[in-house]
Enzyme design. Structure first.
Site, mmCIF file in Angstrom:
data_model
loop_
_atom_site.group_PDB
_atom_site.id
_atom_site.type_symbol
_atom_site.label_atom_id
_atom_site.label_comp_id
_atom_site.label_asym_id
_atom_site.label_seq_id
_atom_site.Cartn_x
_atom_site.Cartn_y
_atom_site.Cartn_z
ATOM 1 N N THR A 216 0.669 -1.095 -0.009
ATOM 2 C CA THR A 216 0.104 -0.084 0.118
ATOM 3 C C THR A 216 0.987 1.121 0.054
ATOM 4 O O THR A 216 0.449 2.354 -0.653
ATOM 5 C CB THR A 216 -0.870 -0.030 1.308
ATOM 6 O OG1 THR A 216 -1.652 -1.396 1.050
ATOM 7 C CG2 THR A 216 -1.942 1.119 1.226
ATOM 8 N N SER B 52 -3.398 -2.718 7.686
ATOM 9 C CA SER B 52 -3.371 -3.775 6.571
ATOM 10 C C SER B 52 -4.754 -3.562 5.780
ATOM 11 O O SER B 52 -5.906 -3.120 6.354
ATOM 12 C CB SER B 52 -3.685 -5.065 7.476
ATOM 13 O OG SER B 52 -3.686 -6.221 6.416
ATOM 14 N N GLU C 244 -1.455 -14.394 3.506
ATOM 15 C CA GLU C 244 -1.514 -14.448 4.730
ATOM 16 C C GLU C 244 -1.620 -15.399 5.477
ATOM 17 O O GLU C 244 -2.352 -16.469 5.034
ATOM 18 C CB GLU C 244 -2.948 -13.477 4.812
ATOM 19 C CG GLU C 244 -2.796 -12.449 5.866
ATOM 20 C CD GLU C 244 -4.086 -11.331 5.732
ATOM 21 O OE1 GLU C 244 -3.960 -10.420 5.916
ATOM 22 O OE2 GLU C 244 -5.248 -12.185 5.826
HETATM 23 N N1 LIG Z 1 8.746 2.274 1.849
HETATM 24 C C1 LIG Z 1 8.535 2.378 3.101
HETATM 25 N N2 LIG Z 1 9.234 3.047 3.946
HETATM 26 C C2 LIG Z 1 8.846 3.253 5.245
HETATM 27 N N3 LIG Z 1 7.955 2.483 5.822
HETATM 28 C C3 LIG Z 1 7.351 1.687 5.114
HETATM 29 C C4 LIG Z 1 7.598 1.635 3.640
HETATM 30 N N4 LIG Z 1 6.747 0.695 3.369
HETATM 31 C C5 LIG Z 1 6.102 0.259 4.350
HETATM 32 N N5 LIG Z 1 6.085 0.728 5.370
HETATM 33 C C6 LIG Z 1 5.695 0.694 6.866
HETATM 34 O O1 LIG Z 1 5.290 -0.767 6.946
HETATM 35 C C7 LIG Z 1 3.938 -0.539 7.028
HETATM 36 C C8 LIG Z 1 3.170 -1.488 6.192
HETATM 37 O O2 LIG Z 1 2.955 -1.202 5.122
HETATM 38 P P1 LIG Z 1 1.751 -1.598 4.130
HETATM 39 O O3 LIG Z 1 2.199 -0.845 2.732
HETATM 40 O O4 LIG Z 1 0.360 -1.262 4.558
HETATM 41 O O5 LIG Z 1 1.857 -2.861 3.753
HETATM 42 P P2 LIG Z 1 0.977 -3.835 2.753
HETATM 43 O O6 LIG Z 1 0.025 -3.141 2.099
HETATM 44 O O7 LIG Z 1 1.816 -4.673 2.105
HETATM 45 O O8 LIG Z 1 0.183 -4.824 3.620
HETATM 46 C C9 LIG Z 1 3.411 0.639 6.791
HETATM 47 O O9 LIG Z 1 2.370 1.056 7.582
HETATM 48 C C10 LIG Z 1 4.838 1.641 7.078
HETATM 49 O O10 LIG Z 1 4.722 1.681 8.549
HETATM 50 MG MG LIG Z 2 -2.056 -2.890 1.980
#
Ligand SMILES: Nc1ncnc2c1ncn2[C@@H]1O[C@H](COP(=O)(O)OP(=O)(O)O)[C@@H](O)[C@H]1O
Ligand SMILES: [Mg+2]
Length: 1023
Positions: free
Chosen positions: A112, A160, A385
């Protein structure tokens, strides 16, 4: 290119394709780890981007970074999500086609975040206008809204995504973002009513309760305490340190307004959200085995918020309507049933509202123009997951990931190999795990798990989760990727519960508990509850429960089947577009920054198929293009192919690449396409093309300019010649006219001249006019300046004689008048005197002319030079004039200097202080002067009186002046006589003397022997 790559390659290798030991998983991990330890989270495999979640802010998404990556070749700067985004964007613009970026990885791996970074990059980098800014804002703000309603804290990720999201960003032909569209997939609705320990419900509930304004909460009947709501506390984790619900609430509020949600929309939306919370708090008690409601306050609020009568709600929550033989019978619920119905309603309300929200968002992003658009799709879907207990939702999520993996395989590895085969390129097959077998296991018709589940759900009788499991065991026994407690061997059986089944997913084994599968798949809502919802006064609920919904008599599609067909249409959407990949990895399971867990990462690298992808990349060719396309683009690089190649495209390409110096192992010629092994070869070619294009453009520009200038020059020259010719013609014509005219004029002139003396006629009138004018003009230039100048008057031509005479007369009079006007009184007197004397002497006395120009003075002796006594004697008579004279004695003619003074009455001869003689004018007989040049004058005095001394013989230098004065005082001039030769005068009364006047060569006065006074004077030249 490689040189500069190595120079930039500070830590590890930026592109795995350049890894020497490219088959070694350990080398792969080492490189990843080395870079991760330096906060270098991005690494390429060709154009695929591997990203490792740093779990901390790195400061690499600033505006400055965006600017840095804009418009730069993907391999020219260190790997970055912006580089990929920029590359996709530019490819879309130059190739005018659609693209999608598939972001995959486990939950919490950063999908995300990556999709948000891409969106932010486009918001800054694409073309901007005022109108587009609003599209851009909406695209950006759709994120926090959908995240608030669709994301939740799980054990894996505090934010998430609990729904799948595919977002199309639409660009116009200039590359400006003009709209968007969002597709959402399978929201995890069960979270609304139940959360595992350590997890939360969807963010929006907490945001509302924590951040909502007091009046709003009051209006919704809510208290500012999440602990008070059953649906919010099951995970025992209301507060999360990484989440600020209050500020997120504000963001969502702002986003909603920007996205065109009216105040009423927002009001109704939160009424629905609040109603879910109230529903959660509805409590049932058992009374005689049936459920009764014990929450009148909650019902009150529900009734208010949903706009449904309280008793209707109450009945719907505690009873079920059964149709029996055209009759409707109400059957009361047990407590469990009632709870089930309540939760089902909460899930349905929330789930449908979420769909409404997505639709509404799409309305706000929609671009209604019919202009041609290209799109970049962003797929951010829930990642693979595995929980301790995995249920229907995990089954769906993991199935979705299987499908995407299958798509990835199809689009990359498999299609790549197939292409080589088709093109007849020699190829060493790369073994890879094709997860199609697992996809089939889940989705195959009749045999697949979904089919079995559906069959069980739709079966009459009493289907349960366990009967479903039995069916699975029946149908799938022996499948290599499926195992249950019953089917497992001894060892495995220990790890499986009786109600579990296990799937060997491409990403690992997952054990699913069948509990809830049938219900969740059915997702049934009792019909009478649906009917009740249709009565709602809340417009959102009305839209979510439309009366046109198919009735329960026809079973709606089950959740799994719907999901399956959604995924299949998503696959179709994606297959029609060019694909790009971001593979997200999580470095550890604990969200710990800076910690790289080898086992965790190795597992992901493996199941994401990164090694296989790398191997295909290395074994294969980075770039391929149809010969025609390649030739068309790069033909300017070779003189043989430029500007046109006569032979086949393949031959042209062959010639071209040889000219470019491609080495034999760098490329292969397929049947219809050229394959280039390394990106660097293509980049070098592209660089050369860029340079060449500039040169070409310059050349074409120069040629065109030359052509244009030459054209201009020729045109100008032609025009100049034309103008010249016209001008010359005009001049010649004018000249001819002038000459003709001149001839005519001259002829006329001559004729006029010849007839000048004839009376005025046609023949001579012009000539005469000319003569007249010419004479007058000349006359005007040559007029005499003085009256006396009579000679210079221009001689007139005969016809002007009369006119000339008149003119001369007029002009003379004019001169005279001017002269007279300019004369002073003094001068006038002077002139009068001169006129007087002129009358007397002009032509009579020889030296008169010399005197004319000498002005007369008032007197020649001033009074102060005279003796005072003499003055006193004469003054009473009024002295008029005095002048020095020489007096000659009458006897002997001795000369003496005397003064002659004229008064009003008499003339005196004065010697110093003595008056020698006084002659009254009355006794003055006359005055004689000679006609010669002497200055003698003889005053003849009446000599009757003996006292008188006789005539006076005087010589005066101012003779004419003195005589004039005398005439004036005497007011008479007849007394002056001019004599020739001799003058007689009285010496005494009765005795005469003679004076003889003579001309001589010398002036002399002497007494002759005869006693006469001889006066000789030199003859004056008359003037
Ligand atoms: N490029 C990034 N730089 C810093 N923190 C990140 C980055 N990508 C993810 N995170 C951290 O990881 C957490 C989870 O990322 P997210 O994108 O929501 O995961 P996914 O969508 O893959 O489940 C985010 O809330 C953030 O805190
Ligand atoms: Mg996500």
């Amino acid at each position: 290119m490689e040189g500069s790559l190595t120079a930039r390659d500070r830590v590890g290798i930026q592109d795995f394709v350049l890894l020497d030991a490219y088959t070694s998983e350990t080398a792969f991990l080492d490189n990843l780890k080395k870079r991760f330890s330096e906060d270098l989270i991005y690494t390429y495999i060709g154009t695929l981007l591997v990203s490792v979640n740093p779990y901390k802010e790195l400061g690499i998404y600033t505006r400055k970074q965006m600017d840095l990556y804009m418009g730069v070749n993907i391999f020219e700067l260190p790997p970055h999500i912006f580089a990929l985004a920029d590359n996709v964007y530019r490819t879309m613009i130059s190739e005018i086609n659609n693209h999608f970026i598939l972001i995959s990885g486990e939950s919490g791996a950063g999908k995300t975040e990556a999709s948000k970074k891409i969106l932010q990059f486009y918001a800054v980098s694409c073309l901007r206008t005022k109108v587009l800014d609003s599209v851009r804002d909406r695209l950006l703000l759709s994120n926090p809204v959908l995240e608030a309603f669709g994301n939740a804290k799980t054990l894996k990720n505090d934010n998430s995504s609990r729904f799948g999201k595919y977002m199309d960003i639409q660009f116009d032909h200039q590359g400006a973002a003009v709209g968007g569209h969002i597709l959402s997939y399978l929201l995890e609705k069960s979270r609304v009513v139940h959360q595992n320990h350590g997890e939360r419900n969807f963010h929006i509930f907490y945001q509302l309760v924590e951040g909502g304004e007091d009046e709003l909460l009051q209006w919704l009947g809510l208290e500012r305490n999440s602990q008070n709501y059953m649906y919010l506390v099951q995970g025992a984790c209301v507060k999360v340190s990484s989440i600020n619900d209050e500020s997120d609430w504000k963001t969502v509020q702002k986003a909603l307004t920007v996205m065109d949600f009216s105040e009423k929309d927002i009001e109704h939306l939160f009424a629905v959200i609040a109603s879910v919370l109230h529903l959660g708090n509805v409590h049932f008690e058992a009374s005689q085995g049936y459920a009764t409601l014990n929450s009148s306050e909650e019902i009150h609020w529900l009734s208010k918020l949903l706009g449904i009568a309280a008793h209707v709600l109450q009945e719907a929550l505690t009873h079920r309507k059964i149709e029996a033989k055209a009759e409707e019978v109400l059957s009361p619920f047990t407590v469990d049933h009632a709870k089930y119905a309540r939760d089902a309603l909460a899930k349905a309300i929330y789930g449908r509202t979420f769909t409404w929200l997505v639709n509404k968002t799409n309305e706000s992003l929609e671009n209604k123009d019919s202009i041609r658009k290209t799109v970049i799709g962003l797929l951010d879907i829930y990642g693979f997951e595995v929980f301790d207990v995995n249920s229907f939702e995990q089954f769906c999520i993991n199935y979705c990931n299987e499908k995407l993996q299958q798509l990835f395989i199809q689009l990359t590895i498999k299609s790549e190999q197939e292409e080589y085969e088709m093109e007849g390129i020699e190829w060493q097959p790369v073994p890879y795990f094709n997860n199609k077998i697992i996809c089939d296991l889940v989705e195959e018709k009749h045999r697949g798990i979904i089919s079995v589940l559906d069959e069980e759900c739709l079966r009459p009788g009493e289907p349960t989760d366990l009967t479903f499991l039995e069916k699975l065991e029946e149908k799938l026994a022996g499948h290599p990727h499926f195992v249950t407690h019953m089917l497992a061997d001894q060892k495995t059986r220990k790890t499986l519960g009786r109600g579990d089944f296990r799937l060997m997913h491409y990403a690992g084994e997952v054990t699913y508990s069948v509990t809830g599968f049938v219900d969740k798949n059915n997702d049934l809502l009792y019909r009478n509850i649906k009917d009740v919802m249709r009565q709602s006064k809340n417009p959102i609920v009305q839209q979510c429960f439309p009366s046109s919904e198919p009735d329960s008599k026809k079973r709606p599609e089950t959740v799994a089947t719907q999901f399956k067909s959604n995924l299949s249409s998503l696959t179709k959407i994606l297959m029609s577009k060019e694909s790009w990949y971001v593979r997200c990895l999580k470095p550890n399971d604990d969200k710990r920054p800076g910690h790289f867990d080898d086992v965790v990462v190795r597992h992901q690298v493996k199941y994401l198929g990164l090694m296989e992808h790398l191997r295909v990349r290395r074994a294969g060719f980075a770039y391929r293009r149809r010969y025609e396309v390649f030739l068309k683009r790069y033909k300017p690089l070779c003189p043989d192919t430029w500007p046109n190649w006569k032979g086949t495209a393949a031959e042209g390409v062959e010639r071209l690449v040889r000219h470019l110096g491609y080495k034999p192992d760098e490329y292969k010629m397929g049947r219809t396409k050229l394959f280039i092994r390394h990106p660097r070869t293509l980049f070098a070619t592209e660089d050369a093309y860029d340079i060449c294009r500039h040169e070409l453009a310059t050349r074409i520009q120069a040629k065109y300019k030359g052509y244009r200038i030459k054209g201009d020059y020729l045109r100008q020259k032609e025009a100049a010649t034309k103008i010249e010719a016209c001008w010359r013609g005009l001049q010649a014509r004018k000249e001819r006219e002038r000459r003709a005219w001149a001839v005519k004029v001259i002829k006329k002139f001559i004729k006029g001249f010849m007839n000048r003396n004839q009376p005025v006629s046609m023949d001579n009138s012009e000539y005469l006019a000319f003569v007249r004018q010419s004479y007058l003009s000349r006359l005007k230039e040559n007029l005499p300046t003085s009256v006396l100048d009579k000679a210079s008057w221009l001689t007139p031509p005969p016809i002007m004689r009369e006119a000339s005479a008149i003119l001369q007369n007029v002009y003379t009079r004019h001169l005279v008048r001017t002269y007279v006007k300019g004369i002073t009184a003094q001068r006038k007197a002077q002139l009068q005197m001169k006129a007087l004397i002129s009358d007397l002497f002009k032509g009579k006395k020889e030296n008169y002319p010399q005197s004319v120009h000498q002005p007369f003075a008032d007197t020649r002796i001033s009074e102060k030079d005279m003796n005072i006594r003499v003055l006193q004697l004469m003054c009473p008579e009024g002295i008029k004039y005095s002048v020095p004279v020489i007096k000659y004695d009458r006897n002997g003619f001795r000369s003496r200097f005397r003064q002659l003074v004229l008064t009003q009455i008499a003339a005196y001869l004065v010697d110093e202080a003595k008056i020698k003689q006084r002659v009254e004018y009355s006794s003055l007989k006359g005055v004689s002067v000679s006609n010669l040049s002497d200055n003698f004058l003889i005053l003849h005095v009446t000599c009757e009186d003996f006292k008188q001394k006789g005539d006076l013989v005087l010589q005066c230098s101012y003779l004419f002046e003195a005589l004039t004065k005398l005439c004036l005082v005497m007011k008479n001039h007849n007394f002056i006589k001019v004599v020739n030769g001799s003058v007689r005068f009285d010496i005494q009364p009765g005795r005469e003397g003679v004076i003889d006047f003579k001309s001589s060569s010398e002036s002399m006065v002497y007494r002759a022997k005869n006693g006469h006074l001889i006066v000789e004077s030199t003859q004056m030249k008359s003037r």
